[in-house]
Design a protein around this motif. Structure first.
Motif, short mmCIF file in Angstrom:
data_model
loop_
_atom_site.label_atom_id
_atom_site.label_comp_id
_atom_site.label_asym_id
_atom_site.label_seq_id
_atom_site.Cartn_x
_atom_site.Cartn_y
_atom_site.Cartn_z
N LEU A 13 -52.02 46.33 33.50
CA LEU A 13 -53.16 45.74 32.80
C LEU A 13 -54.29 46.76 32.72
CD1 LEU A 13 -53.35 42.19 34.44
CD2 LEU A 13 -52.40 42.75 32.20
N ALA A 14 -55.09 46.63 31.66
CA ALA A 14 -56.31 47.42 31.53
C ALA A 14 -57.50 46.57 31.96
CB ALA A 14 -56.48 47.89 30.09
N ALA A 15 -58.64 47.20 32.14
CA ALA A 15 -59.85 46.45 32.54
C ALA A 15 -60.17 45.36 31.52
CB ALA A 15 -61.02 47.41 32.71
N ASP A 16 -59.91 45.64 30.23
CA ASP A 16 -60.21 44.67 29.17
C ASP A 16 -59.29 43.45 29.22
OD1 ASP A 16 -62.18 46.33 28.30
OD2 ASP A 16 -61.03 47.19 26.63
N PRO A 61 -67.32 46.15 32.31
CA PRO A 61 -68.63 45.92 31.66
C PRO A 61 -68.71 44.66 30.81
CG PRO A 61 -67.45 47.75 30.61
CD PRO A 61 -66.68 47.40 31.84
N THR A 62 -67.57 44.19 30.28
CA THR A 62 -67.60 43.03 29.38
C THR A 62 -67.09 41.75 30.04
OG1 THR A 62 -65.38 43.53 28.55
CG2 THR A 62 -67.23 44.56 27.40
N VAL A 63 -66.86 41.81 31.35
CA VAL A 63 -66.22 40.70 32.06
C VAL A 63 -67.25 39.90 32.85
CG1 VAL A 63 -64.57 40.16 33.91
CG2 VAL A 63 -64.02 41.90 32.23
N ASP A 64 -67.03 38.58 32.94
CA ASP A 64 -67.89 37.73 33.77
C ASP A 64 -67.66 38.05 35.24
OD1 ASP A 64 -68.90 36.40 31.58
OD2 ASP A 64 -67.39 34.82 31.64
N LEU A 65 -68.72 38.50 35.93
CA LEU A 65 -68.65 38.75 37.37
C LEU A 65 -69.22 37.53 38.08
CD1 LEU A 65 -67.96 40.91 39.56
CD2 LEU A 65 -70.36 41.58 39.47
N VAL A 92 -57.55 36.51 35.89
CA VAL A 92 -58.70 36.54 36.80
C VAL A 92 -58.39 37.47 37.97
CG1 VAL A 92 -60.26 35.16 38.23
CG2 VAL A 92 -59.23 34.15 36.19
N LEU A 93 -59.33 38.34 38.28
CA LEU A 93 -59.18 39.23 39.43
C LEU A 93 -60.05 38.71 40.58
CD1 LEU A 93 -58.79 43.00 39.53
CD2 LEU A 93 -60.61 42.05 40.93
N VAL A 94 -59.42 38.41 41.71
CA VAL A 94 -60.14 37.96 42.90
C VAL A 94 -60.29 39.14 43.84
CG1 VAL A 94 -60.16 36.36 44.84
CG2 VAL A 94 -59.21 35.63 42.66
N TYR A 95 -61.54 39.51 44.09
CA TYR A 95 -61.84 40.68 44.92
C TYR A 95 -62.45 40.20 46.24
CZ TYR A 95 -63.48 45.39 46.09
OH TYR A 95 -63.67 46.61 46.70
N LYS A 96 -61.69 40.38 47.31
CA LYS A 96 -62.15 39.91 48.62
C LYS A 96 -62.28 41.09 49.58
CE LYS A 96 -60.86 37.00 52.57
NZ LYS A 96 -60.43 38.02 53.54
N ASP A 129 -61.26 52.38 43.73
CA ASP A 129 -59.95 52.96 43.43
C ASP A 129 -58.82 51.95 43.66
OD1 ASP A 129 -61.09 55.34 42.71
OD2 ASP A 129 -60.68 56.35 44.62
N ALA A 130 -59.01 51.06 44.64
CA ALA A 130 -57.99 50.04 44.92
C ALA A 130 -57.80 49.10 43.73
CB ALA A 130 -58.38 49.25 46.17
N ILE A 131 -58.90 48.79 43.02
CA ILE A 131 -58.79 47.94 41.83
C ILE A 131 -58.00 48.66 40.74
CG2 ILE A 131 -60.06 46.72 40.02
CD1 ILE A 131 -62.44 46.52 41.88
N LYS A 132 -58.36 49.92 40.51
CA LYS A 132 -57.68 50.70 39.46
C LYS A 132 -56.19 50.82 39.75
CE LYS A 132 -61.85 53.49 38.58
NZ LYS A 132 -62.45 54.85 38.69
N LYS A 133 -55.86 51.03 41.01
CA LYS A 133 -54.45 51.17 41.39
C LYS A 133 -53.66 49.89 41.12
CE LYS A 133 -51.50 52.35 45.34
NZ LYS A 133 -51.47 52.71 46.79
#
Length: 506
Positions: free
Chosen positions: A320-323, A349-353, A189-193, A309-313
């Motif tokens: 890990l990849a986005a998938d 695109p395939t992830v629950d936001l 799980v990615l937590v984006y704050k 870009d911060a997420i990609k980094k």
């Protein structure tokens, strides 16, 4: 019996009440669900929240903002130095601790935070119609022990019974019940704050209700205030284009534009356009300007790119990849911005936001749920307690030399190790040397090790030379919950020992 969860951010505070199996955010006396973390001092009173913020233009030097950034810090701290340089309210060191100097009085950051917590407590009690003291407080993942202690002491001074301090990313997961929907499965799980003054991104592995922090990063160079400033600069340009006056050097006029820009920014998260009106902006002239959402997105395009870009980094750092991400949780007031949400959806695109809970309410709701768990509520919607375990976020490696003299690295304390932790290893070094250098590095898993990653070294001298043998060095690493690391190296033959303590290792 009720309990509350409180999130004290840099710019806003929010409280949620747990009662009868539910956790809900409560509105303050102004009808707002979040309260500005602003305290204004006058001769006879202290004003907390919206009224203090609105009057800041007239009372700049006596108004404290962003107190969370200085809590528990010393004058030698780089973040404290940055805060002091930017603060309109005088900050000085007195008796070894930082204080605000206001009208000849010295006020500690803890006293300011106490007033904010008191406001949160009053808000909760007003909504419930009864006393409530049991509280869970949220803290950023990168808060050290001193910051945590200062926050907890301020809450207790406000009359709150602090049940636990919980990390903000863990609270965000609790708000959505993550870890209970598939108790036997493993997911990332990615937590984006995106808060008022910083961007924090955390990747958490959830396995059978256990949270393991894989990696986390905080960027203090971007936050919601950056979007407000960009819009305020645009408004200043529009005023200059219309009236031929440049107000950028006028702090009072720019403060008014900042206030107007902030209101417009919030409106643009719901509407296609917003009106910015400032009464008597400069030399008696009023300013009226309409800003469309498309214009706002264009003005802030570079900021949006930085946020993505911060997420990609971080994903690259953790390997890990986005998938590989199964869910993304949005939190922080600025995560409401539609353009940002769309860019995150495009990246996953395939992830629950997960954004069904207002992003600025996610963390206090999670804290309130944790408070309900700690009070043992049988009718809580979550059946089992979800455990949040503090872990080391990076590999701790030891660099030694092999028999041929070549460098070699060994992972002495792997990332994800639950804290506190103690590990010991026998290191071997060529016996024909009377001195041994043991160097310690920290690195993200799968990342190449660089010289900049070295954070400590131990030198053992005057050892017995062995022409045909090896030195056996007992190395013991002990890491506390706050990330501080203590290392001892002992030569097994002579008993000679050296030690080093690193306050923050990961």
């Amino acid at each position: 019996m009720a309990a509350i969860g409180v999130h004290l951010g840099s710019t806003c505070a929010c409280a949620a009440v747990y009662k009868d199996g539910r956790a809900d955010v409560i509105a303050n006396d102004a009808g707002d669900r979040v309260t500005p973390v602003v305290v204004a001092y006058s001769e006879n009173e202290e004003v907390v929240g919206l009224a203090a913020k609105q009057n800041r233009v007239r009372n700049l030097s006596n108004t404290v903002v962003k107190v969370k950034q200085i809590l528990g810090r010393s004058s030698g701290d780089l973040q404290a130095q940055k805060y002091i340089a930017e603060s309109k309210c005088s900050v000085i060191e007195k008796n070894g601790k930082l204080h605000y100097e206001i009208d000849g009085k010295f006020i500690s950051p803890e006293e300011v935070a106490k007033l904010i917590f008191s406001k949160m407590k009053e808000t909760a009690q007003s909504a419930l119609g009864s006393d409530v003291n049991d509280t869970v407080i949220t803290v950023p993942f990168d808060f050290g022990e001193k910051q945590k202690n200062a926050l907890g002491e301020a809450a207790m001074a406000a009359g709150l019974n602090v049940l636990r301090l919980i990390h903000e990313p863990s609270a965000a997961l609790l708000a959505y019940g993550i870890g209970q929907d598939s108790p036997n499965g493993k997911s990332n799980v990615l937590v984006y704050k995106l808060g008022g003054t910083s961007l924090s991104i955390t990747v958490i592995e959830v396995n059978s209700g256990l949270y393991r922090i894989l990696s986390t990063n905080t960027d203090d160079s971007i936050g919601g205030i950056c979007f407000t400033e960009a819009l305020a600069q645009h408004l200043a340009s529009e005023f200059q284009r219309t009236y031929k006056y440049d107000v950028r050097g006028n702090s009072r006029a720019m403060m008014k534009l900042m206030n107007s820009a902030e209101v417009a920014k919030h409106a643009l998260s719901m509407l296609g356009s917003a009106n910015c009106f400032v009464d008597s902006l400069y030399d008696g002239m009023d300013f009226d300007c309409n800003v469309s959402r498309a214009r706002f997105e264009l003005i802030c395009s570079a900021l949006f790119n930085k946020c993505i870009d911060a997420i990609k980094k971080l994903l690259h750092q953790v390997g890990l990849a986005a998938d590989d991400i199964h869910k993304v949780v949005l939190c922080g007031g600025s995560a409401r911005i539609p353009k940002l949400q769309q860019l995150i959806k495009d990246l996953f695109p395939t992830v629950d936001l997960l954004n069904s809970i207002p992003p600025d309410e996610v963390i206090p709701i999670g804290a309130a749920i944790e408070a309900g768990i700690l009070l043992g509520r049988e009718n809580l919607s979550l059946d089992n307690e979800i455990l949040s375990v503090e872990c080391s976020t990076k590999d701790i490696l030891v660099k030694t030399v092999d028999e041929s003299g070549a460098d070699k690295f060994m992972v002495a304390l792997p990332s994800g190790t639950p804290l506190p932790a103690r590990r010991q290893h026998i290191l071997q070094a060529p016996g024909n040397n009377s001195s041994i250098f043991v160097e310690f590095y920290e690195s993200l898993e799968k990342s190449p090790i660089k010289e900049d990653d070295k954070f400590a070294q131990i030198v053992l001298q005057d050892l017995d030379v062995k022409e045909d043998g090896l030195h056996d060095i007992l190395t013991v690493l002990t890491m506390k919950r706050d990330g501080s690391l203590h290392v001892t190296c002992t030569d097994q033959d002579t008993g000679k020992c050296e030690a080093v303590t690193v306050e923050v290792a990961t």
